[in-house]
Design a protein around this motif. Structure first.
Motif, PDB file in Angstrom:
ATOM      1  N   ASN A   1       0.833  -1.196   0.000  1.00 20.06           N
ATOM      2  CA  ASN A   1       0.000   0.000   0.000  1.00 20.06           C
ATOM      3  C   ASN A   1       0.870   1.248   0.000  1.00 20.06           C
ATOM      4  O   ASN A   1       1.889   1.301   0.690  1.00 20.06           O
ATOM      5  CB  ASN A   1      -0.905   0.032   1.229  1.00 20.06           C
ATOM      6  N   LEU A   2       0.444   2.243  -0.757  1.00 18.71           N
ATOM      7  CA  LEU A   2       1.074   3.554  -0.710  1.00 18.71           C
ATOM      8  C   LEU A   2       0.700   4.229   0.615  1.00 18.71           C
ATOM      9  O   LEU A   2      -0.248   3.797   1.282  1.00 18.71           O
ATOM     10  CB  LEU A   2       0.602   4.399  -1.895  1.00 18.71           C
ATOM     11  N   PRO A   3       1.392   5.288   1.001  1.00 24.29           N
ATOM     12  CA  PRO A   3       1.055   5.973   2.258  1.00 24.29           C
ATOM     13  C   PRO A   3      -0.412   6.401   2.344  1.00 24.29           C
ATOM     14  O   PRO A   3      -0.996   6.422   3.425  1.00 24.29           O
ATOM     15  CB  PRO A   3       1.986   7.188   2.263  1.00 24.29           C
ATOM     16  N   GLU A   4      -1.015   6.704   1.199  1.00 26.51           N
ATOM     17  CA  GLU A   4      -2.426   7.109   1.178  1.00 26.51           C
ATOM     18  C   GLU A   4      -3.372   5.922   1.345  1.00 26.51           C
ATOM     19  O   GLU A   4      -4.574   6.099   1.472  1.00 26.51           O
ATOM     20  CB  GLU A   4      -2.757   7.828  -0.136  1.00 26.51           C
ATOM     21  N   GLY A   5      -2.832   4.707   1.281  1.00 29.31           N
ATOM     22  CA  GLY A   5      -3.642   3.508   1.468  1.00 29.31           C
ATOM     23  C   GLY A   5      -3.960   2.735   0.207  1.00 29.31           C
ATOM     24  O   GLY A   5      -4.372   1.586   0.276  1.00 29.31           O
ATOM     25  N   GLN A   6      -3.787   3.342  -0.952  1.00 25.64           N
ATOM     26  CA  GLN A   6      -4.114   2.626  -2.184  1.00 25.64           C
ATOM     27  C   GLN A   6      -3.053   1.572  -2.488  1.00 25.64           C
ATOM     28  O   GLN A   6      -1.873   1.759  -2.183  1.00 25.64           O
ATOM     29  CB  GLN A   6      -4.278   3.589  -3.354  1.00 25.64           C
ATOM     30  N   PRO A   7      -3.471   0.446  -3.082  1.00 26.05           N
ATOM     31  CA  PRO A   7      -2.505  -0.608  -3.391  1.00 26.05           C
ATOM     32  C   PRO A   7      -1.581  -0.208  -4.538  1.00 26.05           C
ATOM     33  O   PRO A   7      -1.949   0.575  -5.411  1.00 26.05           O
ATOM     34  CB  PRO A   7      -3.387  -1.795  -3.777  1.00 26.05           C
ATOM     35  N   SER A   8      -0.396  -0.766  -4.500  1.00 28.81           N
ATOM     36  CA  SER A   8       0.625  -0.493  -5.505  1.00 28.81           C
ATOM     37  C   SER A   8       1.386  -1.783  -5.785  1.00 28.81           C
ATOM     38  O   SER A   8       1.628  -2.572  -4.876  1.00 28.81           O
ATOM     39  CB  SER A   8       1.575   0.580  -4.974  1.00 28.81           C
ATOM     40  N   VAL A   9       1.770  -1.983  -7.042  1.00 32.15           N
ATOM     41  CA  VAL A   9       2.471  -3.207  -7.444  1.00 32.15           C
ATOM     42  C   VAL A   9       3.954  -2.925  -7.645  1.00 32.15           C
ATOM     43  O   VAL A   9       4.326  -1.951  -8.297  1.00 32.15           O
ATOM     44  CB  VAL A   9       1.884  -3.773  -8.757  1.00 32.15           C
ATOM     45  N   ASN A  10       4.782  -3.798  -7.090  1.00 39.32           N
ATOM     46  CA  ASN A  10       6.225  -3.789  -7.332  1.00 39.32           C
ATOM     47  C   ASN A  10       6.580  -5.068  -8.080  1.00 39.32           C
ATOM     48  O   ASN A  10       6.110  -6.145  -7.720  1.00 39.32           O
ATOM     49  CB  ASN A  10       7.001  -3.752  -6.015  1.00 39.32           C
ATOM     50  N   LEU A  11       7.406  -4.931  -9.101  1.00 36.24           N
ATOM     51  CA  LEU A  11       7.845  -6.089  -9.880  1.00 36.24           C
ATOM     52  C   LEU A  11       9.337  -6.302  -9.690  1.00 36.24           C
ATOM     53  O   LEU A  11      10.103  -5.343  -9.621  1.00 36.24           O
ATOM     54  CB  LEU A  11       7.555  -5.868 -11.366  1.00 36.24           C
ATOM     55  N   TYR A  12       9.726  -7.568  -9.668  1.00 37.89           N
ATOM     56  CA  TYR A  12      11.127  -7.943  -9.525  1.00 37.89           C
ATOM     57  C   TYR A  12      11.447  -9.040 -10.534  1.00 37.89           C
ATOM     58  O   TYR A  12      10.552  -9.711 -11.041  1.00 37.89           O
ATOM     59  CB  TYR A  12      11.403  -8.462  -8.104  1.00 37.89           C
ATOM     60  N   GLY A  13      12.716  -9.227 -10.798  1.00 41.52           N
ATOM     61  CA  GLY A  13      13.182 -10.355 -11.604  1.00 41.52           C
ATOM     62  C   GLY A  13      12.521 -10.462 -12.964  1.00 41.52           C
ATOM     63  O   GLY A  13      12.418  -9.493 -13.720  1.00 41.52           O
ATOM     64  N   GLN A  14      12.072 -11.679 -13.280  1.00 50.10           N
ATOM     65  CA  GLN A  14      11.476 -11.992 -14.581  1.00 50.10           C
ATOM     66  C   GLN A  14      10.238 -11.135 -14.858  1.00 50.10           C
ATOM     67  O   GLN A  14      10.011 -10.720 -15.992  1.00 50.10           O
ATOM     68  CB  GLN A  14      11.119 -13.481 -14.619  1.00 50.10           C
ATOM     69  N   ALA A  15       9.453 -10.861 -13.837  1.00 49.12           N
ATOM     70  CA  ALA A  15       8.249 -10.043 -14.026  1.00 49.12           C
ATOM     71  C   ALA A  15       8.631  -8.618 -14.442  1.00 49.12           C
ATOM     72  O   ALA A  15       8.042  -8.050 -15.364  1.00 49.12           O
ATOM     73  CB  ALA A  15       7.409 -10.027 -12.753  1.00 49.12           C
ATOM     74  N   ARG A  16       9.617  -8.044 -13.774  1.00 49.57           N
ATOM     75  CA  ARG A  16      10.075  -6.694 -14.134  1.00 49.57           C
ATOM     76  C   ARG A  16      10.674  -6.689 -15.538  1.00 49.57           C
ATOM     77  O   ARG A  16      10.429  -5.774 -16.335  1.00 49.57           O
ATOM     78  CB  ARG A  16      11.097  -6.195 -13.118  1.00 49.57           C
ATOM     79  N   ASP A  17      11.457  -7.729 -15.856  1.00 47.68           N
ATOM     80  CA  ASP A  17      12.059  -7.819 -17.188  1.00 47.68           C
ATOM     81  C   ASP A  17      10.993  -7.849 -18.279  1.00 47.68           C
ATOM     82  O   ASP A  17      11.113  -7.179 -19.305  1.00 47.68           O
ATOM     83  CB  ASP A  17      12.951  -9.055 -17.297  1.00 47.68           C
ATOM     84  N   LYS A  18       9.940  -8.632 -18.062  1.00 49.02           N
ATOM     85  CA  LYS A  18       8.868  -8.738 -19.068  1.00 49.02           C
ATOM     86  C   LYS A  18       8.136  -7.409 -19.215  1.00 49.02           C
ATOM     87  O   LYS A  18       7.813  -6.990 -20.330  1.00 49.02           O
ATOM     88  CB  LYS A  18       7.897  -9.858 -18.685  1.00 49.02           C
ATOM     89  N   ALA A  19       7.886  -6.720 -18.105  1.00 48.37           N
ATOM     90  CA  ALA A  19       7.242  -5.406 -18.177  1.00 48.37           C
ATOM     91  C   ALA A  19       8.104  -4.440 -18.985  1.00 48.37           C
ATOM     92  O   ALA A  19       7.587  -3.669 -19.805  1.00 48.37           O
ATOM     93  CB  ALA A  19       6.983  -4.865 -16.777  1.00 48.37           C
ATOM     94  N   ASN A  20       9.409  -4.493 -18.776  1.00 52.21           N
ATOM     95  CA  ASN A  20      10.320  -3.627 -19.535  1.00 52.21           C
ATOM     96  C   ASN A  20      10.293  -3.959 -21.024  1.00 52.21           C
ATOM     97  O   ASN A  20      10.286  -3.059 -21.865  1.00 52.21           O
ATOM     98  CB  ASN A  20      11.745  -3.731 -18.992  1.00 52.21           C
ATOM     99  N   ILE A  21      10.266  -5.238 -21.358  1.00 51.28           N
ATOM    100  CA  ILE A  21      10.204  -5.658 -22.764  1.00 51.28           C
ATOM    101  C   ILE A  21       8.930  -5.138 -23.420  1.00 51.28           C
ATOM    102  O   ILE A  21       8.944  -4.684 -24.565  1.00 51.28           O
ATOM    103  CB  ILE A  21      10.296  -7.199 -22.879  1.00 51.28           C
ATOM    104  N   LEU A  22       7.821  -5.187 -22.684  1.00 53.30           N
ATOM    105  CA  LEU A  22       6.541  -4.707 -23.218  1.00 53.30           C
ATOM    106  C   LEU A  22       6.436  -3.184 -23.197  1.00 53.30           C
ATOM    107  O   LEU A  22       5.482  -2.622 -23.727  1.00 53.30           O
ATOM    108  CB  LEU A  22       5.380  -5.308 -22.420  1.00 53.30           C
ATOM    109  N   GLY A  23       7.390  -2.534 -22.563  1.00 51.92           N
ATOM    110  CA  GLY A  23       7.355  -1.077 -22.476  1.00 51.92           C
ATOM    111  C   GLY A  23       6.367  -0.549 -21.457  1.00 51.92           C
ATOM    112  O   GLY A  23       5.969   0.615 -21.512  1.00 51.92           O
TER     113      GLY A  23
END
Length: 119
Positions: free
Chosen positions: A74-96
């Motif tokens: 959660n962000l400080p305001e309470g809303q959810p936020s996604v963090n990506l690591y490893g293969q998931a982050r790499d795929k997001a970068n490939i997709l732009g």
């Protein structure tokens, strides 16, 4: 371009998996930060599991994707936020993909997550 992913899960399935496999299950699926945030609140854990599945759909990740590479806090305001690591982050970068927006909700029986990815 926008990409969307949605997932829904019965909360009892997460509770049953934890009862059967205990800490091993929780540590295989959730990051330490997610476990700390949710403690033993199964609706919140189920919503985060649904979030992981929704992100997997958005990114078209393989079925053997490590769930701990996708983290919903959660962000400080309470809303959810996604963090990506490893293969998931790499795929997001490939997709732009530059930004993921997420919405989580649950009732007594179900938890749901919707993810919108934007490049």
């Amino acid at each position: 371009m926008l990409y969307t992913g949605t997932d829904i899960i019965e909360i009892r399935r997460i509770k049953a998996a934890e009862a059967r496999w205990g800490e091993h299950f929780l540590n295989r699926i959730f990051t330490p930060a997610e476990l700390s945030l949710c403690k033993d609140r199964f609706p919140s854990l189920a919503a985060r599991f649904a979030a992981k599945e929704a992100v997997i759909k958005v990114l078209s990740l393989p079925k053997n994707q490590s769930y701990t590479e996708i983290e919903t806090l959660n962000l400080p305001e309470g809303q959810p936020s996604v963090n990506l690591y490893g293969q998931a982050r790499d795929k997001a970068n490939i997709l732009g993909i530059k930004h993921l927006s997420i919405s989580l909700s649950h009732c007594r029986e179900y938890a749901i997550a919707m993810v919108v990815a934007q490049d």
